[in-house]
Each structure stands twice: as structure tokens, then as C-alpha cells.
Scaffold this motif. Structure first.
Motif, PDB file in Angstrom:
ATOM      1  N   LYS A 186       0.858  -1.198   0.000  1.00  0.00           N
ATOM      2  CA  LYS A 186       0.000   0.000   0.000  1.00  0.00           C
ATOM      3  C   LYS A 186       0.892   1.246   0.000  1.00  0.00           C
ATOM      4  O   LYS A 186       1.951   1.245   0.628  1.00  0.00           O
ATOM      5  CB  LYS A 186      -0.909  -0.010   1.228  1.00  0.00           C
ATOM      6  CG  LYS A 186      -0.146   0.163   2.529  1.00  0.00           C
ATOM      7  CD  LYS A 186      -1.067   0.141   3.738  1.00  0.00           C
ATOM      8  CE  LYS A 186      -0.251   0.364   5.005  1.00  0.00           C
ATOM      9  NZ  LYS A 186      -0.915  -0.138   6.205  1.00  0.00           N
ATOM     10  N   SER A 225      -4.342  -2.472   1.391  1.00  0.00           N
ATOM     11  CA  SER A 225      -5.428  -2.225   2.331  1.00  0.00           C
ATOM     12  C   SER A 225      -6.527  -1.325   1.789  1.00  0.00           C
ATOM     13  O   SER A 225      -7.535  -1.152   2.462  1.00  0.00           O
ATOM     14  CB  SER A 225      -4.893  -1.673   3.638  1.00  0.00           C
ATOM     15  OG  SER A 225      -4.120  -0.554   3.389  1.00  0.00           O
ATOM     16  N   ILE A 271      -5.776  -6.598   3.302  1.00  0.00           N
ATOM     17  CA  ILE A 271      -5.499  -6.492   4.739  1.00  0.00           C
ATOM     18  C   ILE A 271      -6.203  -5.296   5.383  1.00  0.00           C
ATOM     19  O   ILE A 271      -6.053  -5.063   6.576  1.00  0.00           O
ATOM     20  CB  ILE A 271      -3.977  -6.408   5.018  1.00  0.00           C
ATOM     21  CG1 ILE A 271      -3.372  -5.157   4.365  1.00  0.00           C
ATOM     22  CG2 ILE A 271      -3.257  -7.663   4.514  1.00  0.00           C
ATOM     23  CD1 ILE A 271      -1.913  -4.918   4.754  1.00  0.00           C
ATOM     24  N   MET A 278      -6.110 -13.242  12.417  1.00  0.00           N
ATOM     25  CA  MET A 278      -5.211 -12.104  12.202  1.00  0.00           C
ATOM     26  C   MET A 278      -5.402 -11.149  13.365  1.00  0.00           C
ATOM     27  O   MET A 278      -6.530 -10.993  13.865  1.00  0.00           O
ATOM     28  CB  MET A 278      -5.572 -11.405  10.894  1.00  0.00           C
ATOM     29  CG  MET A 278      -4.707 -10.206  10.539  1.00  0.00           C
ATOM     30  SD  MET A 278      -5.252  -8.652  11.255  1.00  0.00           S
ATOM     31  CE  MET A 278      -5.135  -7.573   9.830  1.00  0.00           C
ATOM     32  N   MET A 321      -3.768  -7.240  15.191  1.00  0.00           N
ATOM     33  CA  MET A 321      -2.854  -6.100  15.171  1.00  0.00           C
ATOM     34  C   MET A 321      -2.705  -5.566  16.586  1.00  0.00           C
ATOM     35  O   MET A 321      -3.687  -5.487  17.318  1.00  0.00           O
ATOM     36  CB  MET A 321      -3.424  -4.995  14.290  1.00  0.00           C
ATOM     37  CG  MET A 321      -2.964  -5.091  12.859  1.00  0.00           C
ATOM     38  SD  MET A 321      -3.339  -3.592  11.966  1.00  0.00           S
ATOM     39  CE  MET A 321      -5.049  -3.838  11.639  1.00  0.00           C
ATOM     40  N   SER A 330       6.198  -4.225  10.547  1.00  0.00           N
ATOM     41  CA  SER A 330       7.608  -3.821  10.677  1.00  0.00           C
ATOM     42  C   SER A 330       8.025  -3.617  12.127  1.00  0.00           C
ATOM     43  O   SER A 330       9.092  -4.037  12.541  1.00  0.00           O
ATOM     44  CB  SER A 330       7.867  -2.541   9.878  1.00  0.00           C
ATOM     45  OG  SER A 330       7.699  -2.780   8.496  1.00  0.00           O
ATOM     46  N   ARG A 375       3.220  -9.323   8.036  1.00  0.00           N
ATOM     47  CA  ARG A 375       2.786  -8.347   7.025  1.00  0.00           C
ATOM     48  C   ARG A 375       3.700  -7.133   7.123  1.00  0.00           C
ATOM     49  O   ARG A 375       3.555  -6.322   8.033  1.00  0.00           O
ATOM     50  CB  ARG A 375       1.335  -7.924   7.289  1.00  0.00           C
ATOM     51  CG  ARG A 375       0.333  -9.075   7.465  1.00  0.00           C
ATOM     52  CD  ARG A 375      -1.046  -8.523   7.839  1.00  0.00           C
ATOM     53  NE  ARG A 375      -0.984  -7.580   8.944  1.00  0.00           N
ATOM     54  CZ  ARG A 375      -1.130  -7.905  10.226  1.00  0.00           C
ATOM     55  NH1 ARG A 375      -1.401  -9.145  10.593  1.00  0.00           N
ATOM     56  NH2 ARG A 375      -1.039  -6.977  11.156  1.00  0.00           N
ATOM     57  N   GLY A 383       5.598  -3.757   5.468  1.00  0.00           N
ATOM     58  CA  GLY A 383       5.667  -2.723   4.440  1.00  0.00           C
ATOM     59  C   GLY A 383       6.959  -1.937   4.533  1.00  0.00           C
ATOM     60  O   GLY A 383       7.890  -2.108   3.745  1.00  0.00           O
ATOM     61  N   ASN A 384       7.007  -1.086   5.538  1.00  0.00           N
ATOM     62  CA  ASN A 384       8.146  -0.194   5.731  1.00  0.00           C
ATOM     63  C   ASN A 384       9.518  -0.843   5.675  1.00  0.00           C
ATOM     64  O   ASN A 384      10.429  -0.300   5.046  1.00  0.00           O
ATOM     65  CB  ASN A 384       8.001   0.450   7.108  1.00  0.00           C
ATOM     66  CG  ASN A 384       7.788   1.935   6.973  1.00  0.00           C
ATOM     67  OD1 ASN A 384       8.688   2.643   6.539  1.00  0.00           O
ATOM     68  ND2 ASN A 384       6.579   2.394   7.272  1.00  0.00           N
ATOM     69  N   ARG A 424       6.113   5.322   2.656  1.00  0.00           N
ATOM     70  CA  ARG A 424       5.115   5.259   1.582  1.00  0.00           C
ATOM     71  C   ARG A 424       4.309   6.541   1.553  1.00  0.00           C
ATOM     72  O   ARG A 424       4.332   7.335   2.485  1.00  0.00           O
ATOM     73  CB  ARG A 424       4.196   4.061   1.800  1.00  0.00           C
ATOM     74  CG  ARG A 424       3.476   4.109   3.135  1.00  0.00           C
ATOM     75  CD  ARG A 424       2.611   2.883   3.398  1.00  0.00           C
ATOM     76  NE  ARG A 424       2.334   2.759   4.806  1.00  0.00           N
ATOM     77  CZ  ARG A 424       2.807   1.793   5.601  1.00  0.00           C
ATOM     78  NH1 ARG A 424       3.608   0.854   5.109  1.00  0.00           N
ATOM     79  NH2 ARG A 424       2.507   1.775   6.875  1.00  0.00           N
TER      80      ARG A 424
HETATM   81  C1  LIG Z   1       0.147  -1.042   6.703  1.00  0.00           C
HETATM   82  C2  LIG Z   1      -0.128  -2.351   7.344  1.00  0.00           C
HETATM   83  C3  LIG Z   1       0.912  -3.246   7.637  1.00  0.00           C
HETATM   84  C4  LIG Z   1       2.367  -2.961   7.372  1.00  0.00           C
HETATM   85  O1  LIG Z   1       2.854  -1.957   8.213  1.00  0.00           O
HETATM   86  P1  LIG Z   1       4.416  -1.560   8.180  1.00  0.00           P
HETATM   87  O2  LIG Z   1       4.583  -0.739   9.391  1.00  0.00           O
HETATM   88  O3  LIG Z   1       4.608  -0.786   6.917  1.00  0.00           O
HETATM   89  O4  LIG Z   1       5.195  -2.813   8.182  1.00  0.00           O
HETATM   90  C5  LIG Z   1       0.566  -4.470   8.189  1.00  0.00           C
HETATM   91  N1  LIG Z   1      -0.712  -4.797   8.439  1.00  0.00           N
HETATM   92  C6  LIG Z   1      -1.729  -3.964   8.167  1.00  0.00           C
HETATM   93  C7  LIG Z   1      -3.119  -4.394   8.472  1.00  0.00           C
HETATM   94  C8  LIG Z   1      -1.476  -2.714   7.622  1.00  0.00           C
HETATM   95  O5  LIG Z   1      -2.505  -1.892   7.368  1.00  0.00           O
END
Ligand SMILES: *Cc1c(COP(=O)(O)O)cnc(C)c1O
Length: 236
Positions: A25, A46, A70, A152, A154, A198, A213, A215-216, A222
Motif C-alpha cells: 500500500k 489495504s 489487509i 489475524m 494487530m 515492521s 505483514r 511494508g516499511n 510510503r
Molecule cells: C500497513 C499495514 C501493515 C504494514 O505496516 P508496516 O509498518 O509498513 O510494516 C501491516 N498490516 C496492516 C493491516 C497494515 O494496514
């Protein structure tokens, strides 16, 4: 460091058997192609609006991509999400589960689905409260097109390392409890835990995550949420 270097270093640090989902994303499709060239095949997005054109653009150029949704799933986006994505990590309401099952049947799809669970209070995040998962388990187990693959979660911002470990361990234990109550044909594939991004993936992996999951740590910073839409508005 290049994207290829970052991917390689993550693969070295992740235990075998843990799947690396590259969260793309806020990244343009050219960046996804770089990760693809380095061997990455699974990508997480996402926002449907942002993801659809990227998925379309890459279909020919990058065969074998596997897209994972996600983000927060809205009822009116269930159909396009079910069509574009092989996996959905963020199913968080029973009404959505039933809707997704019906639509997946219409579209001839069998989405791989993770149930998002909220284990700590967090006003910014969705997720089933654990007791709701228990209450609805038999309804979920009897969906015919949705393939239940696990949980899942967070972590809310600001937890200490040991609190993160507790939270992720709670998720693993909840998955084990649910699995014990599922019919054996469903339980067999209910074996995935999507936990860790991350900032917290080492704690998630330590607690039994099977999908991280990230990204960074792969792509660097981003575009903020909605930046593309904003540009669309102001550049016309
Ligand atoms: C953006 C996102 C991530 C990744 O986050 P980073 O900090 O970039 O690794 C993982 N899971 C979900 C649900 C996200 O929205």
C-alpha cells in the motif's frame, strides 16, 4: 539498501515456514515490480481503490502474484475484493462473513480468509471480540465458499515488548481453542496466524506467527493514505 537486499535480510531472519507478505500500500506498481524481480510473490494491500489499478497493471507483467486484502472491509466492497484478492485478512463481522460467502459463491471464488480479532481495546482498529468468535464459530465453520485459514491481529500502538509478546501469544492460544471446536475438515486448514508488522514482527514470530505483514522494512516510507486520491482531485 535496495528492496532486494531488504527482502533477503528479512528472509534470513524469519524462521523457515513463516510467510513474508510484502505490504505494498502506498507504493507504485514499479516498486512492486522490483520486489517481484527479487522473487517476492505475495503482496498485501489495504485500500481497494488504490489496489485495483495496480493489480490490473501487473497482471500481465508479473504472473503468479498473490494478492492479500489487509484493510478494513466494507460491505459494499465485498464483491470487488472477493474478485481481486485470493486472501482476506480482515474479516471482522459475522454479517460480512455471510455476505462474502454468498458473493464468493456467485463469483465462483473460494477466498482464503483470516478472522481479524481484537484482543486489546483499540478505537482505531476493527476485529471480532474473542467471545464473539466463540459464539459464532459454528456459523463460520459452515460457510461453504469461504475457506477459514486462521486468525489475524494487530497490536495497538505503544505496547512494551513483553506486552506485545503476551498479546500475540493470546492470539495463538485463541486460535488453538477455536481449532479444537471446529469440524476436523475445517480445522485441518485453520492453521495460519497473521501477526506482526515492521515494528513488532520479531515478537509476533516469537509467539508463533505464520504470516508477517511487512511494508516499511521492505519498501521504506510510503505515500500517506489517500495521497493518490488527493492528487487526483487537485491535478485535474
Ligand atoms: C500497513 C499495514 C501493515 C504494514 O505496516 P508496516 O509498518 O509498513 O510494516 C501491516 N498490516 C496492516 C493491516 C497494515 O494496514
Amino acid at each position: 539498501m535496495t528492496i532486494a537486499n531488504r527482502l533477503e535480510s528479512l528472509h534470513h531472519r524469519l524462521p523457515p515456514g513463516v510467510t513474508l507478505l510484502a505490504v505494498s500500500k502506498g507504493q507504485p506498481s514499479q516498486t512492486i515490480e522490483q520486489a517481484y524481480a527479487a522473487g517476492q510473490r505475495r503482496f498485501g494491500e489495504s485500500r481497494l481503490q488504490e489496489a485495483e489499478p495496480k493489480i490490473r497493471a501487473l497482471r500481465q507483467r508479473c504472473p503468479g502474484l498473490e494478492w492479500h486484502f489487509i484493510g478494513q472491509l466494507q460491505a459494499n466492497k465485498v464483491r470487488p475484493v472477493a474478485k481481486a484478492f485470493a486472501w482476506i485478512h480482515s474479516l471482522d463481522r459475522i454479517s460480512l462473513a455471510q455476505r462474502l460467502d454468498r458473493i464468493a459463491g456467485d463469483e465462483g471464488r473460494c477466498p482464503q480468509v483470516l478472522l481479524q480479532v481484537k484482543l486489546r481495546p483499540d478505537p482505531n482498529k476493527g476485529g471480532f471480540p474473542p467471545e464473539q468468535l466463540t459464539a459464532h464459530l459454528s456459523t463460520l465453520a459452515h460457510l461453504s465458499h469461504v475457506k477459514l485459514r486462521g486468525l489475524m491481529t494487530m497490536a495497538p500502538l505503544g505496547l512494551e515488548l513483553d506486552q506485545l509478546h503476551h498479546l500475540f501469544s493470546d492470539c495463538r492460544q485463541l486460535a488453538q481453542q477455536l481449532r479444537a471446536h471446529l469440524p476436523s475438515a475445517v480445522a485441518m486448514d485453520f492453521n495460519q496466524l497473521s501477526m506482526g508488522m515492521s515494528r513488532d514482527w520479531p515478537q509476533a514470530v516469537g509467539a508463533g506467527s505464520t504470516i508477517v505483514r511487512i511494508g516499511n522494512d521492505i519498501f521504506g516510507p510510503r505515500w500517506p493514505a489517500g495521497a493518490h486520491d488527493l492528487c487526483g482531485d487537485t491535478c485535474t
